[in-house]
Write a protein that holds these residues in place. Structure first.
Motif, PDB file in Angstrom:
ATOM      1  N   ILE A 141       0.732  -1.306   0.071  1.00 12.99           N
ATOM      2  CA  ILE A 141      -0.076   0.025  -0.021  1.00 12.99           C
ATOM      3  C   ILE A 141       0.643   1.375  -0.011  1.00 12.99           C
ATOM      4  O   ILE A 141       1.916   1.537   0.541  1.00 12.99           O
ATOM      5  CB  ILE A 141      -1.088   0.054   1.218  1.00 12.99           C
ATOM      6  CG1 ILE A 141      -1.904   1.266   1.353  1.00 12.99           C
ATOM      7  CG2 ILE A 141      -0.232  -0.427   2.498  1.00 12.99           C
ATOM      8  CD1 ILE A 141      -3.040   1.135   2.310  1.00 12.99           C
ATOM      9  N   GLY A 142       0.530   2.332  -0.770  1.00 18.26           N
ATOM     10  CA  GLY A 142       1.572   3.262  -0.905  1.00 18.26           C
ATOM     11  C   GLY A 142       0.396   4.460  -1.373  1.00 18.26           C
ATOM     12  O   GLY A 142      -0.776   4.458  -1.582  1.00 18.26           O
ATOM     13  N   GLY A 143       0.887   5.643  -1.440  1.00 18.12           N
ATOM     14  CA  GLY A 143       0.718   7.084  -1.723  1.00 18.12           C
ATOM     15  C   GLY A 143       0.610   8.235  -0.909  1.00 18.12           C
ATOM     16  O   GLY A 143       1.562   8.218   0.227  1.00 18.12           O
ATOM     17  N   TRP A 144      -0.300   8.825  -0.380  1.00 22.29           N
ATOM     18  CA  TRP A 144      -0.645   9.897   0.399  1.00 22.29           C
ATOM     19  C   TRP A 144       0.400  10.911   0.267  1.00 22.29           C
ATOM     20  O   TRP A 144       0.675  11.723   1.044  1.00 22.29           O
ATOM     21  CB  TRP A 144      -0.700   9.580   1.984  1.00 22.29           C
ATOM     22  CG  TRP A 144      -1.767   8.581   2.282  1.00 22.29           C
ATOM     23  CD1 TRP A 144      -3.008   9.291   2.636  1.00 22.29           C
ATOM     24  CD2 TRP A 144      -2.179   7.438   1.786  1.00 22.29           C
ATOM     25  NE1 TRP A 144      -4.015   8.427   2.760  1.00 22.29           N
ATOM     26  CE2 TRP A 144      -3.662   7.410   2.302  1.00 22.29           C
ATOM     27  CE3 TRP A 144      -1.702   6.425   1.224  1.00 22.29           C
ATOM     28  CZ2 TRP A 144      -4.327   6.278   2.091  1.00 22.29           C
ATOM     29  CZ3 TRP A 144      -2.270   5.049   1.160  1.00 22.29           C
ATOM     30  CH2 TRP A 144      -3.652   4.942   1.624  1.00 22.29           C
ATOM     31  N   ARG A 145       1.000  11.166  -0.843  1.00 27.18           N
ATOM     32  CA  ARG A 145       1.992  12.181  -1.316  1.00 27.18           C
ATOM     33  C   ARG A 145       1.371  13.449  -1.066  1.00 27.18           C
ATOM     34  O   ARG A 145       2.281  14.445  -0.622  1.00 27.18           O
ATOM     35  CB  ARG A 145       2.516  11.953  -2.768  1.00 27.18           C
ATOM     36  CG  ARG A 145       3.738  12.778  -3.453  1.00 27.18           C
ATOM     37  CD  ARG A 145       4.123  12.214  -4.677  1.00 27.18           C
ATOM     38  NE  ARG A 145       2.947  12.389  -5.734  1.00 27.18           N
ATOM     39  CZ  ARG A 145       2.711  13.627  -6.176  1.00 27.18           C
ATOM     40  NH1 ARG A 145       3.304  14.535  -5.957  1.00 27.18           N
ATOM     41  NH2 ARG A 145       1.854  13.614  -7.270  1.00 27.18           N
ATOM     42  N   ASP A 146       0.070  13.652  -1.329  1.00 25.39           N
ATOM     43  CA  ASP A 146      -0.667  15.032  -1.044  1.00 25.39           C
ATOM     44  C   ASP A 146      -0.544  15.436   0.537  1.00 25.39           C
ATOM     45  O   ASP A 146      -0.901  16.474   0.755  1.00 25.39           O
ATOM     46  CB  ASP A 146      -1.991  14.991  -1.621  1.00 25.39           C
ATOM     47  CG  ASP A 146      -2.620  14.073  -1.130  1.00 25.39           C
ATOM     48  OD1 ASP A 146      -2.441  13.025  -0.615  1.00 25.39           O
ATOM     49  OD2 ASP A 146      -3.960  14.496  -0.931  1.00 25.39           O
ATOM     50  N   ALA A 147      -0.175  14.500   1.606  1.00 25.05           N
ATOM     51  CA  ALA A 147      -0.044  14.950   2.750  1.00 25.05           C
ATOM     52  C   ALA A 147       1.216  15.912   3.021  1.00 25.05           C
ATOM     53  O   ALA A 147       1.276  16.498   3.967  1.00 25.05           O
ATOM     54  CB  ALA A 147       0.141  13.681   3.717  1.00 25.05           C
ATOM     55  N   GLU A 172       5.136  19.531  -1.246  1.00 23.74           N
ATOM     56  CA  GLU A 172       6.198  20.185  -1.387  1.00 23.74           C
ATOM     57  C   GLU A 172       7.539  19.384  -1.123  1.00 23.74           C
ATOM     58  O   GLU A 172       8.468  19.144  -1.814  1.00 23.74           O
ATOM     59  CB  GLU A 172       6.359  21.504  -0.791  1.00 23.74           C
ATOM     60  CG  GLU A 172       5.693  22.531  -1.705  1.00 23.74           C
ATOM     61  CD  GLU A 172       6.021  22.380  -3.102  1.00 23.74           C
ATOM     62  OE1 GLU A 172       7.348  22.369  -3.428  1.00 23.74           O
ATOM     63  OE2 GLU A 172       5.186  22.411  -4.202  1.00 23.74           O
ATOM     64  N   THR A 173       7.571  18.638   0.130  1.00 29.56           N
ATOM     65  CA  THR A 173       8.629  17.904   0.477  1.00 29.56           C
ATOM     66  C   THR A 173       8.871  16.618  -0.401  1.00 29.56           C
ATOM     67  O   THR A 173       9.939  16.034  -0.341  1.00 29.56           O
ATOM     68  CB  THR A 173       8.677  17.555   1.984  1.00 29.56           C
ATOM     69  OG1 THR A 173       7.612  16.616   2.176  1.00 29.56           O
ATOM     70  CG2 THR A 173       8.560  18.763   3.048  1.00 29.56           C
ATOM     71  N   GLU A 174       7.589  16.080  -1.105  1.00 25.98           N
ATOM     72  CA  GLU A 174       7.776  14.993  -1.876  1.00 25.98           C
ATOM     73  C   GLU A 174       8.366  15.235  -3.335  1.00 25.98           C
ATOM     74  O   GLU A 174       8.512  14.308  -3.996  1.00 25.98           O
ATOM     75  CB  GLU A 174       6.524  14.120  -1.803  1.00 25.98           C
ATOM     76  CG  GLU A 174       5.959  13.631  -0.506  1.00 25.98           C
ATOM     77  CD  GLU A 174       7.169  12.827   0.105  1.00 25.98           C
ATOM     78  OE1 GLU A 174       7.233  11.755  -0.126  1.00 25.98           O
ATOM     79  OE2 GLU A 174       7.677  13.457   1.447  1.00 25.98           O
ATOM     80  N   VAL A 211       5.921  11.532   8.247  1.00 29.98           N
ATOM     81  CA  VAL A 211       4.579  12.031   7.865  1.00 29.98           C
ATOM     82  C   VAL A 211       3.633  11.202   6.875  1.00 29.98           C
ATOM     83  O   VAL A 211       2.420  10.953   7.293  1.00 29.98           O
ATOM     84  CB  VAL A 211       4.718  13.437   7.142  1.00 29.98           C
ATOM     85  CG1 VAL A 211       3.200  14.134   6.689  1.00 29.98           C
ATOM     86  CG2 VAL A 211       5.220  14.411   8.194  1.00 29.98           C
ATOM     87  N   ILE A 212       4.270  10.763   5.983  1.00 26.75           N
ATOM     88  CA  ILE A 212       3.634   9.845   4.937  1.00 26.75           C
ATOM     89  C   ILE A 212       3.532   8.588   5.450  1.00 26.75           C
ATOM     90  O   ILE A 212       2.170   7.951   5.310  1.00 26.75           O
ATOM     91  CB  ILE A 212       4.434   9.799   3.611  1.00 26.75           C
ATOM     92  CG1 ILE A 212       4.641  11.139   3.165  1.00 26.75           C
ATOM     93  CG2 ILE A 212       3.600   9.035   2.638  1.00 26.75           C
ATOM     94  CD1 ILE A 212       3.494  12.082   2.413  1.00 26.75           C
ATOM     95  N   GLN A 213       4.558   8.058   6.002  1.00 29.84           N
ATOM     96  CA  GLN A 213       4.399   6.804   6.616  1.00 29.84           C
ATOM     97  C   GLN A 213       3.112   6.588   7.590  1.00 29.84           C
ATOM     98  O   GLN A 213       2.360   5.642   7.717  1.00 29.84           O
ATOM     99  CB  GLN A 213       5.551   6.240   7.555  1.00 29.84           C
ATOM    100  CG  GLN A 213       6.513   6.123   6.210  1.00 29.84           C
ATOM    101  CD  GLN A 213       6.660   4.655   5.355  1.00 29.84           C
ATOM    102  OE1 GLN A 213       6.305   3.807   5.757  1.00 29.84           O
ATOM    103  NE2 GLN A 213       6.477   5.028   4.107  1.00 29.84           N
ATOM    104  N   SER A 214       2.981   7.512   8.620  1.00 22.11           N
ATOM    105  CA  SER A 214       1.858   7.465   9.321  1.00 22.11           C
ATOM    106  C   SER A 214       0.559   7.565   8.791  1.00 22.11           C
ATOM    107  O   SER A 214      -0.272   6.905   9.269  1.00 22.11           O
ATOM    108  CB  SER A 214       1.965   8.656  10.639  1.00 22.11           C
ATOM    109  OG  SER A 214       2.015   9.830  10.149  1.00 22.11           O
TER     110      SER A 214
END
Ligand SMILES: Cc1cc2nc3c(=O)[nH]c(=O)nc-3n(C[C@H](O)[C@H](O)[C@H](O)COP(=O)(O)OP(=O)(O)OC[C@H]3O[C@@H](n4cnc5c(N)ncnc54)[C@H](O)[C@@H]3O)c2cc1C
Length: 375
Positions: free
Chosen positions: A265-271, A274-276, A286-289
Motif C-alpha cells: 500500500i502506498g501513496g498519500w504524497r499529497d499530505a 512540497e517535500t515529496e 508524515v507519509i508513513q503514518s
C-alpha cells in the motif's frame, strides 16, 4: 525494512557477453524502459550496451505499486479534452496493446486482474462516472461497480473498473526483461553510472532514467521533476481482502494484495506535496503514518508492517512522458517522465524509441514528442 518488498525476489544472476568494441547504441538506465528498449534494439540486429548505476530494477521499476494500468496519468475524459478525441483514443489503444505485450513477456510476474478506482466522495464519483461515459462512448471496455463490500462500503461511493488492467511483480518482471535482453546479446553493465554523455562511444544514445535523471542533459533536468512515492508492505494476511489493484483519491492512494497475501500500500504524497518533490529515496514519518492510519482505520488490517520504502518517479508539466529524439542533438534519444504511470508506458516508450532507431518510427510517438519540453 527500508527496502522494497519486490526487490527481495530471488535475484537472477545476469549472464551476458561483453561486446567487442564500440556498440551501435548505448542505453542509460536499467528499469523497464531501458531493458525494453535494449531488448527491442538487439532483436532488431543492433549491438547494445546498457549502463545501470545500481542493479537492474533498482529504481522506480523495483519500488512501485505494481499496477499495470492502461492510459496515462490523467483520466480518459480529461485526456480527451487535453489531447483531442483521436489522440486520446490512440494513447489508450496503445497502452492496452502494451498490457497485452507485458502479459506475453512477463510470465508469472503479471496477472490479468482488472483494477478498481474508488470514489472517495461525491465529487470523485461524478468524475469517475464522466470517465466511464467517455470510455464507453469510445468503445473501451469499462464497468461501474455500485455496491462495494465492507470495509470499503463505509468509505467509498462506487468505483470504476478497468477490466483489462493487471497487477505485476515489478522487480521480477523487469529482471525477466533483462534476462531476455542479455539472451539477445545486450551487454548489461550494472554498477556503472554514466557521469557524462561525452564519455559514451556510440552513434545512438537513449536516456531511460525517468525520475533519476540528473546531470546528463540540463534541459531534461528542467523538464522532469523528481517526485517521491512511499510504500509499505505487511506480513501475509490470513484472508484475501482484495482480488485486484485498488486506488482512490485521484490515484494518490493505492493498494493491492499479493498472491502470498501481503498488502502492498502506498501513496498519500499529497499530505506533504512540497517535500515529496525530491530525489532523496527515503521514507518520512508524515507519509508513513498516513499510510498506516489508512491501513488500520479504513482497511482494518492488523498485520504488522514488514517493509517500508521510497522510490522516485519523474513528473512532467503535462503528465505525459517525453519519448523520442532530443531536438537539435543528433543520435540522442530520451524516454522518461511517466509521472507515476510508467509500468505500461515505460514498456511502450522503450519499444517505440527502439523502433524509431531501427528506422520504423511509429505515429504513436507523436503524442510524447520531447520537443514540447526540450525544444
Ligand atoms: C512509489 C512508486 C509507485 C509507483 N507506482 C506505479 C504503479 O503502480 N503503476 C505504474 O504504472 N507506475 C508506477 N510508478 C511509476 C513507475 O514505477 C515508473 O514510471 C517506471 O518504473 C519507470 O521506469 P524506467 O525504467 O523509466 O525508470 P526507473 O525504473 O526509475 O529506472 C531508471 C534507472 O536509471 C538508473 N540511472 C539513473 N541515472 C543513471 C546514470 N547516469 N547512469 C546509469 N544509470 C542511471 C537508475 O539507477 C534507475 O535504475 C510508481 C513509481 C513510484 C516511485
Amino acid at each position: 525494512m527500508a527496502s522494497s518488498y519486490w526487490l527481495e525476489d530471488g535475484h537472477t544472476e545476469l549472464r551476458f557477453r561483453a561486446l567487442a568494441g564500440r556498440p551501435d547504441v548505448v542505453v542509460i538506465g536499467g528499469g523497464v524502459t531501458g531493458c525494453a528498449c535494449a531488448l527491442a534494439l538487439a532483436r532488431g540486429g543492433l549491438s547494445v550496451r546498457l549502463h545501470e548505476a545500481r542493479r537492474v530494477a533498482s529504481g522506480a521499476s523495483g519500488r512501485n505499486g505494481g499496477f499495470a494500468l492502461r492510459g496515462g496519468a490523467a483520466p480518459y475524459d480529461v485526456a480527451r479534452s487535453d489531447l483531442g478525441v483521436e489522440r486520446a483514443k490512440r494513447l489508450w489503444g496503445l497502452s492496452e496493446r502494451f498490457i497485452d505485450r507485458l502479459e506475453e513477456l512477463a510470465g508469472d510476474a503479471f496477472r490479468r486482474t482488472g483494477s478498481l478506482r474508488l470514489a472517495a466522495d461525491e465529487a470523485e464519483r461524478d468524475a469517475l462516472l464522466a470517465e466511464r461515459d467517455a470510455l464507453a462512448a469510445d468503445r473501451f471496455a469499462v464497468e461501474w461497480v455500485e455496491t462495494l463490500e465492507p470495509p470499503l462500503a463505509d468509505h467509498f461511493f462506487g468505483a470504476i473498473c478497468h477490466p483489462r488492467d493487471g497487477s505485476i511483480h515489478p522487480a521480477r518482471w523487469v529482471r525477466r526483461l533483462a534476462v531476455l535482453a542479455a539472451g539477445e546479446g545486450v551487454e548489461l553493465r550494472e554498477e556503472s553510472r554514466v557521469e557524462s554523455l561525452s564519455e559514451l562511444e556510440a552513434s545512438e544514445v537513449v536516456i531511460a532514467t525517468d525520475g533519476y535523471t540528473r546531470g546528463l542533459l540540463p534541459a531534461l533536468d528542467a523538464a522532469v521533476r523528481p517526485t517521491r512515492g512511499q510504500v509499505v508492505a505487511t506480513e501475509p494476511l490470513s484472508t484475501r481482502l482484495f482480488d485486484r489493484p485498488h486506488y482512490a483519491r485521484g490515484g494518490y492512494d493505492y493498494w493491492q494484495q499479493t498472491p502470498d497475501g501481503r498488502l502492498v500500500i502506498g501513496g498519500w504524497r499529497d499530505a506533504s506535496l512540497e517535500t515529496e518533490y525530491t530525489s532523496e529515496e527515503a521514507t518520512t514519518p508524515v507519509i508513513q503514518s498516513r499510510i498506516e492510519s489508512f491501513l488500520r482505520d479504513v482497511l482494518r488490517v492488523r498485520a504488522p508492517v514488514t517493509h517500508r520504502w521510497a522510490g522516485i518517479f519523474g513528473m512532467t508539466a503535462d503528465r505525459l512522458p517525453l519519448a523520442g529524439r532530443v531536438p537539435g542533438r543528433e543520435g540522442l534519444w530520451v524516454a522518461c517522465g511517466y509521472s507515476g504511470h510508467g509500468n505500461v508506458l515505460g514498456l511502450a516508450c522503450g519499444e517505440l524509441v527502439a523502433a524509431s532507431i531501427l528506422g520504423e518510427p511509429a505515429d504513436e510517438l507523436e503524442v510524447f514528442d520531447p520537443g514540447r519540453a526540450l525544444g
